[in-house]
Design a protein around this motif. Structure first.
Motif, PDB file in Angstrom:
ATOM      1  N   GLY A 145       0.785  -1.083   0.018  1.00 35.19           N
ATOM      2  CA  GLY A 145       0.000   0.045  -0.001  1.00 35.19           C
ATOM      3  C   GLY A 145       0.786   1.194  -0.099  1.00 35.19           C
ATOM      4  N   ASN A 146       2.056   1.170  -0.060  1.00 39.66           N
ATOM      5  CA  ASN A 146       2.902   2.450  -0.262  1.00 39.66           C
ATOM      6  C   ASN A 146       2.981   3.120  -1.625  1.00 39.66           C
ATOM      7  OD1 ASN A 146       4.427   1.759   2.414  1.00 39.66           O
ATOM      8  ND2 ASN A 146       5.360  -0.030   1.348  1.00 39.66           N
ATOM      9  N   ILE A 147       2.635   4.323  -1.522  1.00 41.43           N
ATOM     10  CA  ILE A 147       2.365   5.156  -2.929  1.00 41.43           C
ATOM     11  C   ILE A 147       3.721   5.665  -3.353  1.00 41.43           C
ATOM     12  CG2 ILE A 147       1.015   6.925  -4.078  1.00 41.43           C
ATOM     13  CD1 ILE A 147      -1.236   6.299  -1.878  1.00 41.43           C
ATOM     14  N   PHE A 148       4.209   5.509  -4.603  1.00 43.58           N
ATOM     15  CA  PHE A 148       5.330   5.962  -4.962  1.00 43.58           C
ATOM     16  C   PHE A 148       4.853   7.102  -6.119  1.00 43.58           C
ATOM     17  CE2 PHE A 148       6.623   2.168  -3.384  1.00 43.58           C
ATOM     18  CZ  PHE A 148       7.895   2.232  -2.866  1.00 43.58           C
ATOM     19  N   ARG A 149       5.407   8.202  -6.129  1.00 42.48           N
ATOM     20  CA  ARG A 149       5.455   9.225  -7.150  1.00 42.48           C
ATOM     21  C   ARG A 149       6.972   9.411  -7.760  1.00 42.48           C
ATOM     22  NH1 ARG A 149       3.284  14.499  -5.168  1.00 42.48           N
ATOM     23  NH2 ARG A 149       4.476  15.172  -6.996  1.00 42.48           N
ATOM     24  N   TYR A 157       9.042  10.632  -4.370  1.00 44.88           N
ATOM     25  CA  TYR A 157       8.043  10.859  -3.271  1.00 44.88           C
ATOM     26  C   TYR A 157       7.232   9.661  -2.904  1.00 44.88           C
ATOM     27  CZ  TYR A 157       8.565  15.447  -5.441  1.00 44.88           C
ATOM     28  OH  TYR A 157       9.022  16.798  -5.804  1.00 44.88           O
ATOM     29  N   VAL A 158       7.335   9.253  -1.580  1.00 42.91           N
ATOM     30  CA  VAL A 158       6.778   8.131  -1.059  1.00 42.91           C
ATOM     31  C   VAL A 158       5.828   8.341   0.014  1.00 42.91           C
ATOM     32  CG1 VAL A 158       7.242   5.857  -0.158  1.00 42.91           C
ATOM     33  CG2 VAL A 158       8.880   7.030  -1.768  1.00 42.91           C
ATOM     34  N   TYR A 159       4.569   7.776  -0.071  1.00 41.46           N
ATOM     35  CA  TYR A 159       3.679   7.624   1.215  1.00 41.46           C
ATOM     36  C   TYR A 159       3.844   6.422   1.985  1.00 41.46           C
ATOM     37  CZ  TYR A 159      -0.596   8.288   3.663  1.00 41.46           C
ATOM     38  OH  TYR A 159      -1.448   8.458   4.921  1.00 41.46           O
ATOM     39  N   ASP A 160       4.691   6.526   2.814  1.00 39.21           N
ATOM     40  CA  ASP A 160       5.290   5.315   3.607  1.00 39.21           C
ATOM     41  C   ASP A 160       4.273   4.734   4.528  1.00 39.21           C
ATOM     42  OD1 ASP A 160       6.708   3.488   5.073  1.00 39.21           O
ATOM     43  OD2 ASP A 160       8.364   5.000   5.248  1.00 39.21           O
ATOM     44  N   ARG A 161       3.624   3.734   4.398  1.00 43.06           N
ATOM     45  CA  ARG A 161       2.870   3.010   5.346  1.00 43.06           C
ATOM     46  C   ARG A 161       3.189   1.850   6.205  1.00 43.06           C
ATOM     47  NH1 ARG A 161      -2.680   3.698   3.961  1.00 43.06           N
ATOM     48  NH2 ARG A 161      -3.110   4.540   2.040  1.00 43.06           N
ATOM     49  N   VAL A 162       4.513   1.484   6.120  1.00 45.54           N
ATOM     50  CA  VAL A 162       5.197   0.398   6.746  1.00 45.54           C
ATOM     51  C   VAL A 162       6.158   0.862   7.617  1.00 45.54           C
ATOM     52  CG1 VAL A 162       4.738  -1.117   4.503  1.00 45.54           C
ATOM     53  CG2 VAL A 162       6.939   0.070   5.087  1.00 45.54           C
ATOM     54  N   GLU A 169       3.020   8.473   6.327  1.00 46.65           N
ATOM     55  CA  GLU A 169       3.407  10.032   5.938  1.00 46.65           C
ATOM     56  C   GLU A 169       4.125  10.110   4.546  1.00 46.65           C
ATOM     57  OE1 GLU A 169       6.553  11.900   8.339  1.00 46.65           O
ATOM     58  OE2 GLU A 169       7.688   9.979   8.803  1.00 46.65           O
ATOM     59  N   TRP A 170       4.176  11.149   3.978  1.00 46.08           N
ATOM     60  CA  TRP A 170       4.854  11.501   2.674  1.00 46.08           C
ATOM     61  C   TRP A 170       6.007  11.654   3.002  1.00 46.08           C
ATOM     62  CZ3 TRP A 170       3.719  10.344  -1.869  1.00 46.08           C
ATOM     63  CH2 TRP A 170       2.167  10.079  -2.292  1.00 46.08           C
ATOM     64  N   LYS A 171       7.156  11.218   2.292  1.00 50.40           N
ATOM     65  CA  LYS A 171       8.375  11.305   2.309  1.00 50.40           C
ATOM     66  C   LYS A 171       9.017  11.821   0.905  1.00 50.40           C
ATOM     67  CE  LYS A 171       9.159   8.472   6.311  1.00 50.40           C
ATOM     68  NZ  LYS A 171       9.803   7.103   6.838  1.00 50.40           N
ATOM     69  N   GLU A 172       9.938  12.551   0.836  1.00 49.41           N
ATOM     70  CA  GLU A 172      10.671  12.795  -0.476  1.00 49.41           C
ATOM     71  C   GLU A 172      12.242  12.799  -0.538  1.00 49.41           C
ATOM     72  OE1 GLU A 172      10.716  16.953  -2.369  1.00 49.41           O
ATOM     73  OE2 GLU A 172       8.928  17.102  -1.037  1.00 49.41           O
ATOM     74  N   GLY A 173      12.964  12.700  -1.508  1.00 43.07           N
ATOM     75  CA  GLY A 173      14.223  12.854  -1.562  1.00 43.07           C
ATOM     76  C   GLY A 173      14.796  11.670  -2.573  1.00 43.07           C
ATOM     77  N   PRO A 174      16.204  11.809  -2.706  1.00 42.98           N
ATOM     78  CA  PRO A 174      16.802  10.646  -3.390  1.00 42.98           C
ATOM     79  C   PRO A 174      16.817   9.272  -2.909  1.00 42.98           C
ATOM     80  CG  PRO A 174      18.139  12.569  -3.094  1.00 42.98           C
ATOM     81  CD  PRO A 174      17.104  12.569  -2.160  1.00 42.98           C
ATOM     82  N   ARG A 175      16.529   8.297  -3.647  1.00 41.33           N
ATOM     83  CA  ARG A 175      16.288   6.828  -2.925  1.00 41.33           C
ATOM     84  C   ARG A 175      17.212   6.536  -2.118  1.00 41.33           C
ATOM     85  NH1 ARG A 175      18.406   2.286  -3.323  1.00 41.33           N
ATOM     86  NH2 ARG A 175      20.121   3.288  -4.557  1.00 41.33           N
ATOM     87  N   LYS A 176      18.485   6.670  -2.249  1.00 48.47           N
ATOM     88  CA  LYS A 176      19.555   6.213  -1.227  1.00 48.47           C
ATOM     89  C   LYS A 176      19.086   7.027   0.012  1.00 48.47           C
ATOM     90  CE  LYS A 176      23.220   5.415  -4.677  1.00 48.47           C
ATOM     91  NZ  LYS A 176      24.512   5.862  -4.959  1.00 48.47           N
ATOM     92  N   VAL A 177      18.912   8.168   0.169  1.00 46.78           N
ATOM     93  CA  VAL A 177      18.573   8.904   1.345  1.00 46.78           C
ATOM     94  C   VAL A 177      17.369   8.361   2.095  1.00 46.78           C
ATOM     95  CG1 VAL A 177      18.167  11.137   2.456  1.00 46.78           C
ATOM     96  CG2 VAL A 177      19.679  10.851   0.722  1.00 46.78           C
ATOM     97  N   LEU A 178      16.464   7.973   1.381  1.00 44.12           N
ATOM     98  CA  LEU A 178      15.285   7.754   1.794  1.00 44.12           C
ATOM     99  C   LEU A 178      15.393   6.134   2.336  1.00 44.12           C
ATOM    100  CD1 LEU A 178      12.185   8.799  -0.307  1.00 44.12           C
ATOM    101  CD2 LEU A 178      13.091  10.026   1.875  1.00 44.12           C
TER     102      LEU A 178
END
Length: 325
Positions: A145-149, A157-162, A169-178
């Motif tokens: 159920g995580n949503i990626f933009r 941009y990721v809506y992190d459900r796990v 919550e929504w998080k954003e940034g380079p993949r390596k940082v997230l």
């Protein structure tokens, strides 16, 4: 029957077939010549349009992550440039004919950094005008159920459900940082992330194009057009080479070739090189078809320009290294 009469009879019967064959051969040559001319016109127009996307791109006005600067593109200027270049190279000057030419452009889309948008015909009052559509983000939802933009690079941009199920919550940034602060599996797998990202972008664009084609067919059928526009076969490799940068995708279909009972159909892509792609130059030198990156600064004549190495290689050119200088 005398032999001379038989020969005359044979010639009389043969002449119409010879005339038909010669005419057909000339028509085929004419079609291929015009087709090549139109291909060149379309390639030039879409390259001009892609370059004009940068007119309003001003990095100094943006902030933080480098790729943010590419959100400020000028899609209006790109379409105006495309239409002007295409009509000029098709030899169309009359304003009414230029307007009519647009009916044979069922798809004109901008592959943006964070989403895809297109320019299509709409009924506006009593008129039929081209109107820009809302941005379609490159979205994907995983099994948890995580949503990626996604974007055209690793910024996401990721809506992190796990990570914290009680406080998604929504998080954003380079993949390596997230990945350092999230429990989402996809963020920890670079290859799978890139595969899903690319497939998602292509799928979103293809869905939009399919809807645009259907809309174009329905609208033009009410205006007396009988030609049915359709999505051409575009390889996965072509798509994946296209989404490495902000750029243009366009189709020209059904354009009549008046001398023949045929139509011109073609599609074209071009990148604006706003993100990372260098200009690729190509030419024929000493009987060899070669291409090189802009940074090589070779003195060869720049007879062809491509937005990617894959494009140049597909056209039959072979890369030469900057080390050859």
């Amino acid at each position: 029957m005398k032999i001379t009469n038989a020969i005359i009879f044979f010639i009389v019967c043969l002449v119409p077939f010879l005339f038909y064959w010669i005419t057909q051969t000339e028509d085929v040559r004419y079609f291929h010549k015009l087709n090549k001319q139109y291909d060149g016109a379309l390639t030039t127009a879409v390259q001009d349009a892609a370059l004009s996307l940068k007119i309003n791109a001003e990095p100094e006005r943006e902030f933080s992550y480098l790729s943010k600067k590419f959100s400020n593109i000028n899609k209006e200027a790109s379409y105006e440039t495309f239409l002007k270049s295409l009509s000029n190279n098709f030899g169309i000057i009359d304003t009414n004919n230029v307007h009519s030419l647009q009916y044979y452009v069922p798809i004109y889309g901008v592959i943006g950094y964070e989403g895809y948008t297109s320019n299509r015909f709409e009924r506006v009052g009593q008129s039929v005008l081209r109107v820009w559509q809302p941005l379609i983000p490159y979205t994907y939802t995983d099994a948890s159920g995580n949503i990626f933009r996604f974007t055209l690079d690793e910024y996401v941009y990721v809506y992190d459900r796990v990570t914290d199920p009680h406080n998604p919550e929504w998080k954003e940034g380079p993949r390596k940082v997230l990945a350092q602060e999230s429990a989402i599996t996809l963020l920890h797998d670079e290859k799978e992330f890139d595969r899903i990202r690319r497939n998602t972008i292509v799928l979103n664009i293809e869905k939009s194009i399919d809807a645009e084609i259907n809309h174009h067919n329905q609208l033009l059928s009410t205006m007396g057009f009988t030609y049915k526009f359709a999505i051409p076969l575009i390889t996965e490799e072509t798509w994946h080479n296209t989404i490495d940068d902000v750029g243009i995708v366009t189709f020209v279909q059904g354009y009549p070739i008046h001398r023949l009972d045929r139509v011109y159909n073609q599609y074209a892509f071009a990148g604006s090189r706003l993100i990372k792609n260098q200009v690729i130059y190509a030419t024929e030198e000493n009987g060899q078809r070669i291409f090189w990156e802009e940074s090589c600064n070779f003195s060869y004549p720049k007879t062809e320009i491509y937005s990617s190495k894959a494009e140049a290689a597909k056209a039959g050119f072979k890369e030469i290294s900057c080390m050859n200088q």
